[in-house]
Design a protein around this motif. Structure first.
Motif, PDB file in Angstrom:
ATOM      1  N   LEU A 185       0.825  -1.206   0.000  1.00 44.89           N
ATOM      2  CA  LEU A 185       0.000   0.000   0.000  1.00 44.89           C
ATOM      3  C   LEU A 185       0.858   1.254   0.000  1.00 44.89           C
ATOM      4  O   LEU A 185       0.614   2.190  -0.773  1.00 44.89           O
ATOM      5  N   PHE A 186       1.878   1.284   0.836  1.00 43.48           N
ATOM      6  CA  PHE A 186       2.755   2.449   0.918  1.00 43.48           C
ATOM      7  C   PHE A 186       3.554   2.614  -0.374  1.00 43.48           C
ATOM      8  O   PHE A 186       3.729   3.728  -0.881  1.00 43.48           O
ATOM      9  N   GLY A 187       4.045   1.493  -0.924  1.00 40.37           N
ATOM     10  CA  GLY A 187       4.801   1.544  -2.166  1.00 40.37           C
ATOM     11  C   GLY A 187       3.968   2.054  -3.330  1.00 40.37           C
ATOM     12  O   GLY A 187       4.435   2.871  -4.137  1.00 40.37           O
ATOM     13  N   TRP A 188       2.725   1.586  -3.422  1.00 43.82           N
ATOM     14  CA  TRP A 188       1.859   2.043  -4.507  1.00 43.82           C
ATOM     15  C   TRP A 188       1.455   3.504  -4.323  1.00 43.82           C
ATOM     16  O   TRP A 188       1.233   4.223  -5.305  1.00 43.82           O
ATOM     17  N   LEU A 189       1.388   3.962  -3.079  1.00 50.78           N
ATOM     18  CA  LEU A 189       1.115   5.373  -2.834  1.00 50.78           C
ATOM     19  C   LEU A 189       2.267   6.231  -3.355  1.00 50.78           C
ATOM     20  O   LEU A 189       2.048   7.264  -4.004  1.00 50.78           O
ATOM     21  N   ILE A 212      -2.977  14.299  -5.877  1.00 45.54           N
ATOM     22  CA  ILE A 212      -2.404  13.391  -4.876  1.00 45.54           C
ATOM     23  C   ILE A 212      -3.318  13.272  -3.661  1.00 45.54           C
ATOM     24  O   ILE A 212      -3.575  12.163  -3.162  1.00 45.54           O
ATOM     25  N   LEU A 213      -3.855  14.397  -3.199  1.00 43.81           N
ATOM     26  CA  LEU A 213      -4.773  14.367  -2.054  1.00 43.81           C
ATOM     27  C   LEU A 213      -6.052  13.608  -2.397  1.00 43.81           C
ATOM     28  O   LEU A 213      -6.604  12.896  -1.557  1.00 43.81           O
ATOM     29  N   GLY A 214      -6.517  13.780  -3.640  1.00 49.15           N
ATOM     30  CA  GLY A 214      -7.710  13.060  -4.071  1.00 49.15           C
ATOM     31  C   GLY A 214      -7.504  11.554  -4.065  1.00 49.15           C
ATOM     32  O   GLY A 214      -8.379  10.797  -3.627  1.00 49.15           O
ATOM     33  N   ILE A 215      -6.340  11.111  -4.520  1.00 52.67           N
ATOM     34  CA  ILE A 215      -6.025   9.686  -4.528  1.00 52.67           C
ATOM     35  C   ILE A 215      -5.914   9.148  -3.101  1.00 52.67           C
ATOM     36  O   ILE A 215      -6.442   8.070  -2.775  1.00 52.67           O
ATOM     37  N   ILE A 216      -5.238   9.903  -2.237  1.00 54.76           N
ATOM     38  CA  ILE A 216      -5.110   9.471  -0.838  1.00 54.76           C
ATOM     39  C   ILE A 216      -6.490   9.361  -0.190  1.00 54.76           C
ATOM     40  O   ILE A 216      -6.790   8.397   0.519  1.00 54.76           O
ATOM     41  N   GLY A 217      -7.338  10.365  -0.454  1.00 55.65           N
ATOM     42  CA  GLY A 217      -8.695  10.327   0.090  1.00 55.65           C
ATOM     43  C   GLY A 217      -9.480   9.136  -0.414  1.00 55.65           C
ATOM     44  O   GLY A 217     -10.214   8.489   0.348  1.00 55.65           O
ATOM     45  N   PHE A 218      -9.319   8.822  -1.694  1.00 55.88           N
ATOM     46  CA  PHE A 218     -10.034   7.678  -2.272  1.00 55.88           C
ATOM     47  C   PHE A 218      -9.542   6.365  -1.663  1.00 55.88           C
ATOM     48  O   PHE A 218     -10.340   5.464  -1.385  1.00 55.88           O
ATOM     49  N   ILE A 219      -8.233   6.243  -1.442  1.00 58.46           N
ATOM     50  CA  ILE A 219      -7.686   5.034  -0.830  1.00 58.46           C
ATOM     51  C   ILE A 219      -8.243   4.852   0.577  1.00 58.46           C
ATOM     52  O   ILE A 219      -8.694   3.753   0.955  1.00 58.46           O
ATOM     53  N   VAL A 220      -8.227   5.934   1.368  1.00 57.75           N
ATOM     54  CA  VAL A 220      -8.728   5.864   2.740  1.00 57.75           C
ATOM     55  C   VAL A 220     -10.213   5.504   2.749  1.00 57.75           C
ATOM     56  O   VAL A 220     -10.662   4.643   3.523  1.00 57.75           O
ATOM     57  N   PHE A 221     -10.989   6.138   1.874  1.00 53.61           N
ATOM     58  CA  PHE A 221     -12.426   5.845   1.794  1.00 53.61           C
ATOM     59  C   PHE A 221     -12.659   4.390   1.407  1.00 53.61           C
ATOM     60  O   PHE A 221     -13.527   3.711   1.969  1.00 53.61           O
ATOM     61  N   SER A 222     -11.873   3.902   0.447  1.00 56.75           N
ATOM     62  CA  SER A 222     -12.080   2.547  -0.074  1.00 56.75           C
ATOM     63  C   SER A 222     -11.797   1.478   0.969  1.00 56.75           C
ATOM     64  O   SER A 222     -12.548   0.506   1.084  1.00 56.75           O
ATOM     65  N   ILE A 223     -10.707   1.649   1.729  1.00 58.30           N
ATOM     66  CA  ILE A 223     -10.336   0.588   2.684  1.00 58.30           C
ATOM     67  C   ILE A 223     -11.095   0.709   4.006  1.00 58.30           C
ATOM     68  O   ILE A 223     -10.939  -0.141   4.871  1.00 58.30           O
ATOM     69  N   THR A 224     -11.912   1.747   4.141  1.00 58.71           N
ATOM     70  CA  THR A 224     -12.763   1.864   5.332  1.00 58.71           C
ATOM     71  C   THR A 224     -14.221   1.645   4.940  1.00 58.71           C
ATOM     72  O   THR A 224     -14.744   0.541   5.081  1.00 58.71           O
ATOM     73  N   LEU A 257     -13.738  -2.539 -11.942  1.00 65.05           N
ATOM     74  CA  LEU A 257     -14.020  -1.596 -13.035  1.00 65.05           C
ATOM     75  C   LEU A 257     -14.379  -0.216 -12.496  1.00 65.05           C
ATOM     76  O   LEU A 257     -13.925   0.811 -13.026  1.00 65.05           O
ATOM     77  N   LEU A 258     -15.184  -0.177 -11.438  1.00 60.09           N
ATOM     78  CA  LEU A 258     -15.593   1.101 -10.857  1.00 60.09           C
ATOM     79  C   LEU A 258     -14.401   1.840 -10.260  1.00 60.09           C
ATOM     80  O   LEU A 258     -14.190   3.033 -10.536  1.00 60.09           O
ATOM     81  N   CYS A 259     -13.603   1.143  -9.460  1.00 53.08           N
ATOM     82  CA  CYS A 259     -12.447   1.787  -8.831  1.00 53.08           C
ATOM     83  C   CYS A 259     -11.405   2.195  -9.882  1.00 53.08           C
ATOM     84  O   CYS A 259     -10.773   3.254  -9.761  1.00 53.08           O
ATOM     85  N   GLY A 260     -11.234   1.363 -10.908  1.00 54.35           N
ATOM     86  CA  GLY A 260     -10.313   1.717 -11.983  1.00 54.35           C
ATOM     87  C   GLY A 260     -10.751   2.971 -12.721  1.00 54.35           C
ATOM     88  O   GLY A 260      -9.929   3.833 -13.047  1.00 54.35           O
ATOM     89  N   ALA A 261     -12.051   3.070 -12.975  1.00 45.55           N
ATOM     90  CA  ALA A 261     -12.578   4.262 -13.652  1.00 45.55           C
ATOM     91  C   ALA A 261     -12.393   5.510 -12.790  1.00 45.55           C
ATOM     92  O   ALA A 261     -12.070   6.592 -13.299  1.00 45.55           O
ATOM     93  N   ILE A 262     -12.562   5.353 -11.466  1.00 38.38           N
ATOM     94  CA  ILE A 262     -12.426   6.506 -10.567  1.00 38.38           C
ATOM     95  C   ILE A 262     -10.987   7.008 -10.531  1.00 38.38           C
ATOM     96  O   ILE A 262     -10.729   8.214 -10.643  1.00 38.38           O
ATOM     97  N   THR A 263     -10.021   6.097 -10.378  1.00 39.91           N
ATOM     98  CA  THR A 263      -8.627   6.546 -10.339  1.00 39.91           C
ATOM     99  C   THR A 263      -8.189   7.133 -11.681  1.00 39.91           C
ATOM    100  O   THR A 263      -7.414   8.093 -11.729  1.00 39.91           O
TER     101      THR A 263
END
Length: 418
Positions: A185-189, A212-224, A257-263
């Motif tokens: 997770l840290f490496g991909w970030l 970058i902040l948008g991606i971090i926010g999406f990661i946090v939202f996704s894993i919670t 597919l949904l998460c890929g489209a979002i990123t």
């Protein structure tokens, strides 16, 4: 505008038949002598590509794999599906909840295991000649990418090695998998930051920070919240009259597919979204090992071998192989990850032998290094010589990891109790 005709379809079917048949045959042969299947799949592409087939019979090789936009696009589309699904299934192994519960040691091993090779790699890779750069690389983005690429551990290779050695139920294995989850997770970030830097020439610094902040926010939202939402959706699917596990597998693909489209919409490549979706699936309640395994088996039977085989069609590995960058990158990747994980384990108050085991477990780069190298090549961040160097490092480290982990495990007297 290009249109498909019967000759396109016929040749496409022949391409898939030859690539898949040879890739699976060679992967089975490799596994029979304890070499990861990925080596055989890549070897299939090298045999069928310009490296071997193109030298022996260039006219026949060009006929089978012509430089035709329509034909190459068809094959490349299937290949990218292989990338996406590979990242999706790789995310299954990353259980963030388990990593957090594993405590300080797992966090230190995972984070230091990334930071150490990045720290020693950046000044080394900064000395590489600009002839190794891709057309869109800068001194910063090139060296930073190689540093991050050298820090990525293939958690799927680790999980397979621990299972083959029958030590996957030991406390040490549990700690290692938790630490690898943090590492991934840290490496991909960090890799996301590199991708942002590549496009920063056409983006303002403010937009770069927002991305970058948008991606971090999406990661946090996704894993919670995302994990809980997927669990709820899976429960609804399982109580319907839809056939199982097909309906659940469709839900998993839809999440990818949904998460890929979002990123992709956020300005970062879709592969990150598929990886995040895999983490959601792997951490969700109600997702059985049988569901994950059946899904992964299907992907690795069809799409993933085609992706790795097509790598050899794009590059002449004999021309691309350069001794200096290959040796340097391989050394930094293997020694850097070993020392980083060892140091993190010692900081986490692990015993010397356990710390050495953690270092060895972190060695394999596997498919993850090759995926990031493929994307970097597509984005013109690296040249062919660096791509070949990363592929060689990924294969060498994955082949070495199993025997080395086995030797250390026997020295520690480890055996699985479950």
């Amino acid at each position: 505008m290009h249109y498909l005709n019967e000759s396109h379809i016929l040749l496409f079917l022949l391409q898939i038949l030859v690539l898949l048949g040879l890739a699976k045959t060679l992967s089975v042969l490799c596994e029979s002598i304890k070499i990861p299947a990925i080596a055989g799949e890549i070897l299939a592409g090298i045999i069928l590509g310009p490296t071997l087939f193109g030298r022996v019979s260039p006219s026949l090789q060009i006929w089978l794999f012509p430089v035709d936009q329509t034909q190459s696009t068809m094959l490349e589309t299937v290949s990218w599906l292989g990338v996406f699904f590979l990242l999706l299934s790789s995310g299954f192994h990353v259980n963030i909840g388990h990593a957090i519960r594993s405590g300080r040691a797992a966090m230190l091993i995972g984070i230091v295991g990334v930071l150490f090779p990045v720290a020693i790699g950046y000044p080394i890779f900064s000395t590489f000649d600009a002839t190794y750069w891709g057309d869109k690389a800068t001194a910063l983005s090139f060296a930073l990418f190689l540093s991050v690429a050298s820090s990525i551990t293939a958690i799927s290779v680790v999980a397979r090695a621990l299972g083959d050695l029958k030590i996957n139920k030991t406390p040490q294995a549990s700690l290692a998998l938790a630490a690898c989850a943090v590492n991934d997770l840290f490496g991909w970030l960090l890799f996301t930051v590199v991708l942002s830097l590549v496009s920063s020439h056409s983006t303002s610094s403010v937009e770069l920070v927002i991305t970058i902040l948008g991606i971090i926010g999406f990661i946090v939202f996704s894993i919670t919240f995302g994990t809980k939402m997927f669990s709820a959706a899976l429960k609804r699917v399982e109580v319907t009259l839809l056939p199982q596990p097909a309906a659940a597998q469709t839900l998993i693909v839809s999440a990818g597919l949904l998460c890929g489209a979002i990123t992709q919409l956020l300005g970062i490549h879709a592969i990150l979204g598929f990886f995040i979706a895999g983490i959601m699936v792997g951490s969700a309640k109600g997702v059985s090992d049988n569901l994950r395994n059946s899904f992964s088996d299907t992907l690795h039977a069809i799409f993933v071998p085609i992706f790795f085989a097509t790598l050899g069609l794009k590059i002449d590995f004999l021309v691309g192989l350069k001794l200096y960058p290959t040796v340097i990158f391989t050394a930094v990747a293997i020694l850097g990850k070993f020392m980083g994980a060892w140091l993190g384990a010692r900081m986490g108050k692990q015993a010397p032998r356990t710390s050495a085991l953690m270092g060895l477990i972190f060695i394999p780069g596997g498919a993850m290094e090759i995926v990031v190298a493929t994307l970097a090549l597509e984005l013109q961040l690296i040249g062919q010589a660096i791509f070949v160097a990363i592929v060689f490092s990924a294969l060498a480290s994955s082949i070495l990891a199993g025997p080395l982990i086995g030797i250390q495990a026997r020295r520690m007297g480890l055996s699985s109790t479950g």
